[in-house]
Motif scaffolding. Structure first.
Motif, short mmCIF file in Angstrom:
data_model
loop_
_atom_site.label_atom_id
_atom_site.label_comp_id
_atom_site.label_asym_id
_atom_site.label_seq_id
_atom_site.Cartn_x
_atom_site.Cartn_y
_atom_site.Cartn_z
N ALA A 34 -29.25 7.75 -6.68
CA ALA A 34 -30.27 6.82 -6.20
C ALA A 34 -29.67 5.42 -6.10
N THR A 35 -30.20 4.63 -5.18
CA THR A 35 -29.77 3.24 -5.03
C THR A 35 -30.79 2.38 -5.78
N HIS A 36 -30.35 1.69 -6.83
CA HIS A 36 -31.33 0.94 -7.65
C HIS A 36 -32.08 -0.05 -6.76
N VAL A 37 -31.30 -0.87 -6.01
CA VAL A 37 -31.92 -1.73 -4.99
C VAL A 37 -31.18 -1.46 -3.69
N ASP A 38 -31.91 -1.00 -2.67
CA ASP A 38 -31.22 -0.82 -1.39
C ASP A 38 -31.26 -2.13 -0.63
N THR A 39 -30.07 -2.65 -0.36
CA THR A 39 -29.90 -3.97 0.24
C THR A 39 -30.38 -4.01 1.68
N SER A 40 -30.53 -2.84 2.29
CA SER A 40 -30.97 -2.81 3.70
C SER A 40 -32.48 -2.91 3.82
N GLY A 59 -17.48 -1.84 -3.15
CA GLY A 59 -18.48 -0.97 -3.75
C GLY A 59 -18.43 0.44 -3.16
N THR A 60 -18.08 0.52 -1.88
CA THR A 60 -18.03 1.83 -1.22
C THR A 60 -16.98 2.71 -1.87
N LEU A 61 -15.87 2.11 -2.28
CA LEU A 61 -14.84 2.87 -2.99
C LEU A 61 -15.40 3.40 -4.31
N PHE A 105 -26.60 5.89 -10.41
CA PHE A 105 -27.30 4.78 -9.77
C PHE A 105 -26.29 3.84 -9.11
N ASP A 106 -26.52 3.60 -7.82
CA ASP A 106 -25.78 2.55 -7.11
C ASP A 106 -26.49 1.25 -7.45
N GLY A 107 -25.83 0.47 -8.32
CA GLY A 107 -26.42 -0.80 -8.75
C GLY A 107 -25.76 -1.99 -8.06
N ILE A 108 -25.16 -1.73 -6.90
CA ILE A 108 -24.35 -2.79 -6.28
C ILE A 108 -25.20 -4.04 -6.02
N CYS A 109 -26.45 -3.85 -5.62
CA CYS A 109 -27.31 -5.02 -5.38
C CYS A 109 -28.32 -5.21 -6.52
N ALA A 110 -27.98 -4.74 -7.73
CA ALA A 110 -28.95 -4.80 -8.82
C ALA A 110 -28.31 -5.13 -10.18
N THR A 141 -21.24 -0.65 -9.65
CA THR A 141 -21.52 -1.87 -8.90
C THR A 141 -20.23 -2.41 -8.30
N ALA A 142 -20.34 -3.58 -7.69
CA ALA A 142 -19.18 -4.25 -7.10
C ALA A 142 -19.22 -5.70 -7.55
N SER A 143 -18.06 -6.38 -7.44
CA SER A 143 -17.95 -7.70 -8.06
C SER A 143 -18.72 -8.80 -7.34
N GLN A 144 -19.03 -8.60 -6.04
CA GLN A 144 -19.49 -9.74 -5.24
C GLN A 144 -20.99 -10.00 -5.29
N LYS A 145 -21.71 -9.29 -6.18
CA LYS A 145 -23.15 -9.54 -6.22
C LYS A 145 -23.49 -10.19 -7.57
N ALA A 146 -24.46 -9.66 -8.29
CA ALA A 146 -24.95 -10.40 -9.46
C ALA A 146 -23.90 -10.52 -10.58
N VAL A 174 -30.11 2.34 4.00
CA VAL A 174 -28.78 2.59 4.57
C VAL A 174 -27.77 3.07 3.52
N PHE A 175 -27.89 2.55 2.28
CA PHE A 175 -26.88 2.93 1.29
C PHE A 175 -27.16 4.32 0.70
N GLY A 176 -28.40 4.78 0.79
CA GLY A 176 -28.70 6.18 0.49
C GLY A 176 -28.09 7.09 1.56
N1 PMP Z 1 -24.52 -0.12 -1.94
C1 PMP Z 1 -25.30 -1.22 -1.89
C2 PMP Z 1 -26.68 -1.16 -2.48
C3 PMP Z 1 -24.82 -2.39 -1.30
O1 PMP Z 1 -25.59 -3.49 -1.25
C4 PMP Z 1 -23.52 -2.42 -0.76
C5 PMP Z 1 -22.97 -3.68 -0.11
N2 PMP Z 1 -23.87 -4.39 0.65
C6 PMP Z 1 -22.74 -1.27 -0.83
C7 PMP Z 1 -23.28 -0.14 -1.43
C8 PMP Z 1 -21.36 -1.23 -0.30
O2 PMP Z 1 -20.55 -2.13 -1.00
P1 PMP Z 1 -19.22 -2.74 -0.35
O3 PMP Z 1 -19.64 -3.50 0.86
O4 PMP Z 1 -18.64 -3.62 -1.42
O5 PMP Z 1 -18.33 -1.59 -0.02
#
Ligand code: PMP
Length: 383
Positions: A136-142, A65-67, A165-170, A188-193, A90-92
């Motif tokens: 904005a981070t839709h859901v901040d995982t931290s 997701g960071t990429l 929108f960073d939807g990685i956790c949403a 988003t990234a593949s490993q969440k929803a 943290v992701f913001g």
């Molecule tokens: N943004 C959010 C909201 C995340 O939850 C994560 C992963 N926990 C990331 C970014 C970063 O994703 P990745 O670990 O796949 O690089």
């Protein structure tokens, strides 16, 4: 899904049996007709899941997701641009740092840990500073905080600001309708929803976002450049040959299956399933005696303060009871809380959710935590 410890962290998550099976294939050529057909189906599936029409452009690139965050930051923003980060954890912070490294003038609106940002402050910042883009981070995982993405996108439309929108956790769990809401990028990234193993970054760019890339003075790094990837993605969507960098030939067919499951269910039902699971889990946590760190709780995870008598020592005890949950992530309050993911395949399986409540209650009690497991299970069963 019962022989191994349940993976209930906020990503990576448990995947469905069909997706698991789809990852067990021999790697194909990236030009194989069946691979091209899978890629085309996956890109069509993205349009449905993101709720974006034919003028929007889906991207799927190997990486975390960071990429994806970095690709979006460097394709939309030139050095010297003013940008606004709505920072709820943290992701913001990560997004703001990426934008600073890009040479942007980064304004931030933050909130106390566990709180959402007031929309009025965002409106004022947009009107006062006219930033090029809002992130904005839709859901901040931290922190477990969910922002009001629809309202933020609407504010951006008022001031002609790009919204990202960073939807990685949403994404694929929290309601989001990209085209209707006028949001410019949802990544988003593949490993969440989405429900795959880690390894893919996915995002959808609006026509405005594509125009912003074309208007850049300073091109992004080549491997992240949307204009390098665009002909490849267009070719795959039409099942023709293309090459820029070798795609992950086992993950894409699994993506076709994962998105196919979501499309078959329909996005309103997918969002409702996550809402129902979150309501049930969060009622059980409250009845157990646990307090949420977040005052704007997400549907994808719960961030919970350790109860009296317990600390991170409980994590191995919870695992011994059959469920893996995560510790705190925000550096300022890392030792004060833990996190439980409830997204993807497990939300179709009430037994797995109940098992999670039981393991958390058992593990916390084992280290001396003051919790009421019976009340939690009663609350869970009552929903
Ligand atoms: N943004 C959010 C909201 C995340 O939850 C994560 C992963 N926990 C990331 C970014 C970063 O994703 P990745 O670990 O796949 O690089």
């Amino acid at each position: 899904m019962s022989a191994h410890p349940l993976l209930m962290i906020p990503g990576p998550i448990e995947i469905s049996d069909a997706v698991f099976a789809a990852t067990h294939i021999r790697p194909a050529s990236h030009l194989d007709p069946s691979f091209k057909a899978s890629f085309a189906a996956a890109l069509r599936g993205m349009r449905t899941v993101w709720q974006a029409g034919p003028h929007h452009q889906p991207f799927v690139v190997a990486g975390g997701g960071t990429l994806g965050m970095e690709s979006v930051a460097t394709n939309l923003v030139d050095p010297g641009h003013t940008v606004l980060v709505v920072n709820t954890g943290v992701f913001g912070d990560r997004m703001a740092e990426m934008l600073r490294r890009r040479g942007a003038n980064v304004l931030q609106i933050g909130a106390e840990i566990g709180h959402d940002v007031p929309l009025e402050s965002v409106r004022s910042a947009l009107h006062d500073h006219h930033p090029h883009a809002l992130f904005a981070t839709h859901v901040d995982t931290s922190t477990g905080v969910r922002v009001d993405a629809q309202a933020l996108a609407a504010l951006c439309r008022e001031t002609d600001t790009l919204s990202v929108f960073d939807g990685i956790c949403a994404t694929a769990a929290e309601t989001f309708a990209q085209e209707d809401w006028g949001a410019d990028v949802l990544l988003t990234a593949s490993q969440k929803a989405i429900g795959l193993p880690p390894g893919l970054a996915l995002w959808m760019a609006s026509p405005r976002a594509m125009d912003a890339r074309r208007a850049l003075d300073c091109p992004p790094p080549m491997s992240l450049d949307w204009l390098q990837w665009l002909p490849v993605l267009q070719a795959y969507e039409h099942e023709t040959n293309a090459y820029f960098s070798t795609p992950p030939t086992t993950l894409i067919p699994a993506l076709e299956v994962a998105l196919g499951e979501l499309v078959a269910e329909g996005m309103p039902a997918v969002f409702a399933r996550h809402e129902a699971a979150a309501t049930r889990m969060q009622a059980a946590f409250a009845a157990m005696g646990l307090t949420s760190l977040s005052t704007a709780p997400a549907r994808t995870l719960s961030a919970l303060l350790w109860p009296k008598g317990a600390s991170a020592d409980a994590l191995p005890a919870i695992k011994a009871a059959g469920v893996i949950v995560a510790g705190g992530l925000h550096p300022a309050r890392k030792t004060a809380y833990f996190r439980v993911g409830h997204m993807g395949a497990v939300t179709r399986d009430p037994t797995a959710l109940r098992r999670t409540i039981e393991a958390i209650g058992t593990g916390l009690a084992a280290v001396g935590g003051q919790v009421d497991l019976a009340a939690a299970l009663e609350a869970f069963d009552a929903r």
